[in-house]
Design a protein around this motif. Structure first.
Motif, mmCIF file in Angstrom:
data_model
loop_
_atom_site.group_PDB
_atom_site.id
_atom_site.type_symbol
_atom_site.label_atom_id
_atom_site.label_comp_id
_atom_site.label_asym_id
_atom_site.label_seq_id
_atom_site.Cartn_x
_atom_site.Cartn_y
_atom_site.Cartn_z
ATOM 1 N N ARG A 161 0.826 -1.206 0.000
ATOM 2 C CA ARG A 161 0.000 0.000 0.000
ATOM 3 C C ARG A 161 0.862 1.259 0.000
ATOM 4 O O ARG A 161 0.388 2.346 -0.281
ATOM 5 C CB ARG A 161 -0.947 0.008 1.193
ATOM 6 C CG ARG A 161 -0.279 0.234 2.529
ATOM 7 C CD ARG A 161 -1.275 0.154 3.672
ATOM 8 N NE ARG A 161 -2.025 1.385 3.881
ATOM 9 C CZ ARG A 161 -3.339 1.506 3.697
ATOM 10 N NH1 ARG A 161 -4.041 0.492 3.305
ATOM 11 N NH2 ARG A 161 -3.941 2.650 3.919
ATOM 12 N N ARG A 162 2.135 1.098 0.324
ATOM 13 C CA ARG A 162 3.009 2.266 0.397
ATOM 14 C C ARG A 162 3.662 2.571 -0.958
ATOM 15 O O ARG A 162 4.438 3.515 -1.087
ATOM 16 C CB ARG A 162 4.070 2.037 1.470
ATOM 17 C CG ARG A 162 3.431 1.568 2.779
ATOM 18 C CD ARG A 162 4.315 1.752 3.962
ATOM 19 N NE ARG A 162 4.536 3.167 4.240
ATOM 20 C CZ ARG A 162 5.388 3.616 5.149
ATOM 21 N NH1 ARG A 162 6.120 2.772 5.829
ATOM 22 N NH2 ARG A 162 5.530 4.910 5.348
ATOM 23 N N MET A 163 3.370 1.757 -1.955
ATOM 24 C CA MET A 163 3.911 2.011 -3.292
ATOM 25 C C MET A 163 3.138 3.135 -3.975
ATOM 26 O O MET A 163 1.984 3.394 -3.651
ATOM 27 C CB MET A 163 3.824 0.729 -4.150
ATOM 28 C CG MET A 163 4.699 -0.394 -3.648
ATOM 29 S SD MET A 163 4.266 -2.005 -4.367
ATOM 30 C CE MET A 163 4.601 -1.717 -6.098
ATOM 31 N N THR A 164 3.772 3.765 -4.968
ATOM 32 C CA THR A 164 3.085 4.829 -5.696
ATOM 33 C C THR A 164 2.077 4.214 -6.669
ATOM 34 O O THR A 164 2.209 3.056 -7.075
ATOM 35 C CB THR A 164 4.070 5.680 -6.512
ATOM 36 O OG1 THR A 164 4.691 4.828 -7.483
ATOM 37 C CG2 THR A 164 5.148 6.295 -5.621
ATOM 38 N N ASP A 165 1.089 5.018 -7.045
ATOM 39 C CA ASP A 165 0.118 4.564 -8.048
ATOM 40 C C ASP A 165 0.819 4.123 -9.322
ATOM 41 O O ASP A 165 0.443 3.132 -9.945
ATOM 42 C CB ASP A 165 -0.855 5.703 -8.391
ATOM 43 C CG ASP A 165 -2.002 5.749 -7.383
ATOM 44 O OD1 ASP A 165 -2.238 4.722 -6.714
ATOM 45 O OD2 ASP A 165 -2.638 6.813 -7.266
ATOM 46 N N GLY A 166 1.845 4.892 -9.698
ATOM 47 C CA GLY A 166 2.561 4.583 -10.943
ATOM 48 C C GLY A 166 3.162 3.188 -10.900
ATOM 49 O O GLY A 166 3.053 2.418 -11.859
ATOM 50 N N ASP A 167 3.795 2.861 -9.769
ATOM 51 C CA ASP A 167 4.436 1.548 -9.666
ATOM 52 C C ASP A 167 3.400 0.428 -9.595
ATOM 53 O O ASP A 167 3.599 -0.652 -10.165
ATOM 54 C CB ASP A 167 5.354 1.497 -8.436
ATOM 55 C CG ASP A 167 6.670 2.230 -8.691
ATOM 56 O OD1 ASP A 167 6.995 2.465 -9.872
ATOM 57 O OD2 ASP A 167 7.360 2.575 -7.709
ATOM 58 N N ILE A 168 2.297 0.676 -8.899
ATOM 59 C CA ILE A 168 1.250 -0.356 -8.834
ATOM 60 C C ILE A 168 0.672 -0.593 -10.217
ATOM 61 O O ILE A 168 0.450 -1.734 -10.632
ATOM 62 C CB ILE A 168 0.153 0.037 -7.810
ATOM 63 C CG1 ILE A 168 0.718 -0.034 -6.391
ATOM 64 C CG2 ILE A 168 -1.069 -0.878 -7.939
ATOM 65 C CD1 ILE A 168 -0.259 0.337 -5.288
ATOM 66 N N SER A 169 0.490 0.482 -10.985
ATOM 67 C CA SER A 169 -0.080 0.272 -12.322
ATOM 68 C C SER A 169 0.945 -0.373 -13.255
ATOM 69 O O SER A 169 0.576 -1.158 -14.126
ATOM 70 C CB SER A 169 -0.663 1.570 -12.888
ATOM 71 O OG SER A 169 0.312 2.319 -13.540
ATOM 72 N N ASP A 170 2.245 -0.101 -13.038
ATOM 73 C CA ASP A 170 3.268 -0.807 -13.836
ATOM 74 C C ASP A 170 3.245 -2.299 -13.542
ATOM 75 O O ASP A 170 3.325 -3.136 -14.449
ATOM 76 C CB ASP A 170 4.666 -0.272 -13.508
ATOM 77 C CG ASP A 170 4.933 1.077 -14.182
ATOM 78 O OD1 ASP A 170 4.077 1.515 -14.968
ATOM 79 O OD2 ASP A 170 5.986 1.674 -13.899
ATOM 80 N N ALA A 171 3.154 -2.634 -12.245
ATOM 81 C CA ALA A 171 3.110 -4.054 -11.866
ATOM 82 C C ALA A 171 1.886 -4.717 -12.497
ATOM 83 O O ALA A 171 1.963 -5.825 -13.034
ATOM 84 C CB ALA A 171 3.065 -4.203 -10.343
ATOM 85 N N TYR A 172 0.740 -4.013 -12.461
ATOM 86 C CA TYR A 172 -0.491 -4.527 -13.066
ATOM 87 C C TYR A 172 -0.299 -4.771 -14.560
ATOM 88 O O TYR A 172 -0.628 -5.845 -15.079
ATOM 89 C CB TYR A 172 -1.626 -3.529 -12.831
ATOM 90 C CG TYR A 172 -2.941 -3.916 -13.466
ATOM 91 C CD1 TYR A 172 -3.735 -4.915 -12.916
ATOM 92 C CD2 TYR A 172 -3.393 -3.266 -14.625
ATOM 93 C CE1 TYR A 172 -4.947 -5.255 -13.502
ATOM 94 C CE2 TYR A 172 -4.595 -3.615 -15.214
ATOM 95 C CZ TYR A 172 -5.376 -4.610 -14.648
ATOM 96 O OH TYR A 172 -6.561 -4.961 -15.225
ATOM 97 N N ALA A 173 0.282 -3.767 -15.236
ATOM 98 C CA ALA A 173 0.463 -3.894 -16.688
ATOM 99 C C ALA A 173 1.355 -5.088 -17.010
ATOM 100 O O ALA A 173 1.089 -5.863 -17.932
ATOM 101 C CB ALA A 173 1.077 -2.612 -17.251
ATOM 102 N N TYR A 174 2.405 -5.282 -16.201
ATOM 103 C CA TYR A 174 3.318 -6.392 -16.464
ATOM 104 C C TYR A 174 2.619 -7.732 -16.225
ATOM 105 O O TYR A 174 2.698 -8.645 -17.049
ATOM 106 C CB TYR A 174 4.563 -6.276 -15.584
ATOM 107 C CG TYR A 174 5.496 -7.450 -15.721
ATOM 108 C CD1 TYR A 174 6.341 -7.567 -16.822
ATOM 109 C CD2 TYR A 174 5.514 -8.474 -14.776
ATOM 110 C CE1 TYR A 174 7.181 -8.653 -16.975
ATOM 111 C CE2 TYR A 174 6.346 -9.572 -14.920
ATOM 112 C CZ TYR A 174 7.183 -9.657 -16.019
ATOM 113 O OH TYR A 174 7.999 -10.743 -16.161
ATOM 114 N N LEU A 175 1.933 -7.830 -15.090
ATOM 115 C CA LEU A 175 1.265 -9.103 -14.775
ATOM 116 C C LEU A 175 0.232 -9.450 -15.839
ATOM 117 O O LEU A 175 0.111 -10.609 -16.249
ATOM 118 C CB LEU A 175 0.586 -9.029 -13.398
ATOM 119 C CG LEU A 175 1.520 -8.974 -12.185
ATOM 120 C CD1 LEU A 175 0.729 -8.780 -10.901
ATOM 121 C CD2 LEU A 175 2.376 -10.239 -12.095
#
Lengths: 156, 371
Positions: free
Chosen positions: B78-92
């Protein structure tokens, strides 16, 4: 020197051994069972593999002390040149040996897999055999031979 | 980001398909099986929208609304930035979908009642995206972001309270995971065998380090993942970790009686037969390959015998496709009595007078786990 009784391939042997002696030396030098080979002496190649209580171990790293109540099996227990065992015959049929140095260890390890799981799939075979190396590169034929036995026993 | 977050460490089982789940996580509350996070529609997260994914990462709530168990480290993610969470989502979501249904968890009562996690979250779920601290360098801030957020180091390296949450006063002070002792991350730059930054960067990237041991147990896949990231990222992690101040060190185990000469001989014989080929002073691995002496490994210098026993029983398995140190497993080669003699002998060699007092119980606990 300590007196140690080893149960190897079904018979008992009373031996006078150095307490730090790994099993491989006792098998080769005291019992003339030269199937298991000295490869690296580091537990990294698998040429020395034997079975202790049906589990594969690197005999070059396994001290003789502590083996008194265990059953030890080597490649010699799988068959003879005249009457090779099922797995040995498959290795011959598939021409799985190049120089042959690793083959005793390969056979013993594969034997323990087939005793535990008579019909392993190829992935299981590959993972299980990963600790045993062949420098000639006959791994594919070795896997073929094991697969042959694993498949051939279907429906029996 | 997916490497930084160690997703595959838990969401891939040995021999299984990448990110398809199925790894058992043994917790004090029962056994959890990790889920399939490939974009498969039926069994993975194929029909998860980005907002659903972000809610899982921040609030620990699955797409269908059920509470996820906190073994999934959303308290950190939860402490990650929105940008990084959306990058992880895009990769997965870009990966190959794998059909792999989740296995049924075996949680004991009352932890098998998922809605109770709501109360757990009330107690323990806090923390916002990490803001930069202007008093520290950019690298330090980047390191803190990676350590506290995606990297979730504290999840293993902290003691857990009775509810399985990190004890707030003892963050990063060392914990137990999967039978392994995860050492304290506090005061690594101090102490008897302090880490330099170069050593720590190499260690974190699964390399052989002069003066310290190599990552083993669950840290091995973590470090192999870090090795795939930019070196500068790992450098930042090391910079931040080394800035953490030491907590008062735990008291050393009581001084035990020195072991007898006969016992020492038994230990030396076992070492000579089973270990010296690689770990003896004259061994090629030491002389040519630069492997550190056992005296420098935390497995032998730690106050608990846990990592020594784990390493000897299970070895350091080779990682397919990656170079690196391996060690054979000795579970079938050494019995408990031999392992006890070896442990006492080596401990006496390198920490004379500080015998391990936990040896018997730890060995009893860990022996059945060894494959």
């Amino acid at each position: 020197m300590t007196s140690t009784t080893l149960n190897v391939n079904g018979s008992l042997h009373e031996l006078e051994l150095d307490p730090d002696m790994p099993l491989l030396y006792a098998l080769r030098n005291h019992l003339n069972l030269n199937g298991a080979k000295y490869g690296c002496g580091l537990g990294q190649c698998g040429a020395c593999t034997v079975l202790i209580d049906n589990k594969p171990v690197f005999s070059c790293l396994t001290p003789c002390s502590g083996l008194e109540s265990k059953t030890i099996r080597t490649v010699e227990s799988l068959g003879t040149a005249d009457r090779p065992g099922k797995l040995q015959q498959a290795f011959i049929d598939k021409q799985a040996a190049q120089c042959g140095y690793c083959i005793a260890g390969m056979l013993v390890r594969a034997q323990s897999l087939l005793e535990r799981d008579p019909h392993p799939d190829e992935t299981t075979i590959r993972e299980y055999m990963a600790t045993n190396l062949c420098r000639c590169g006959t791994h594919l034929r070795i896997i073929e031979a094991i697969k042959h036995v694993a498949g051939a026993s279907h429906g029996q | 980001m997916v490497e930084a977050g160690d997703c595959a460490v838990c969401h891939t089982k040995p021999g299984g398909k990448y990110l398809a789940g199925g790894l058992p996580l043994v917790t004090p509350f029962g056994t959890l099986y990790t889920t399939n996070i490939t974009p498969d529609i039926g069994t993975g997260i194929g029909n998860w929208s980005y907002p659903a994914f972000r809610r899982a990462m921040r609030e620990g709530i699955a797409r269908d609304g059920h509470y996820l168990y906190p073994a999934f480290p959303y308290v950190h993610y939860r402490r990650m930035t929105d940008g990084d969470i959306s990058d992880a989502y895009a990769y997965l979501m870009s990966g190959p979908p794998v059909h792999s249904p989740s296995k049924q968890n075996q949680m004991s009562f009352p932890m098998n009642i998922r809605p109770l996690v709501f109360f757990w979250n009330l107690l323990f779920l806090h923390g916002n995206p990490i803001a930069a601290n202007p008093d520290h360098s950019q690298a330090w801030n980047r390191g803190r972001y990676l350590v506290e957020g995606a990297g979730h180091c504290a999840a293993c390296h902290s003691p857990l309270n009775l509810l399985g949450a990190e004890k707030s006063g003892e963050r990063m002070a060392g914990g137990v995971v999967d039978g392994w002792h995860a050492p304290t991350l506090l005061g690594m730059a101090e102490g008897e065998n302090p880490w330099t930054k170069d050593q720590l960067v190499s260690y974190l990237r699964a390399e052989v380090v002069v003066g310290h041991g190599t990552p083993a147990g669950p840290m091995r896949p973590v470090s192999l993942g870090l090795a795939k990231m930019e070196v500068s990222e790992v450098d930042s992690i090391a910079e931040y970790l080394l800035s953490l101040q030491g907590a008062p060190s735990a008291p050393s185990p009581e001084k035990g009686e020195p072991i007898s000469a006969a016992y020492q001989k038994m230990g030396a014989d076992l070492f000579q037969g089973s270990c010296a080929g690689c770990h003896g002073d004259a061994a090629p691995m030491r002389q040519i390959d630069g492997r550190p002496a056992l005296a420098q490994t935390s497995a032998l210098t730690a106050n608990t015998s846990r990592n020594f026993i784990k390493t000897v029983l299970e070895g350091v398995p080779p990682a397919p496709g990656a170079p690196g140190p391996t060690m054979p497993a000795f579970a079938n080669s050494l019995n408990n009595q031999q392992l006890t003699v070896l442990a006492n002998y080596l401990r006496d060699q390198y920490k004379p007078g500080h015998a391990w007092t936990d040896l018997k119980t730890t060995l009893q606990e860990l022996r059945p786990e060894a494959k």
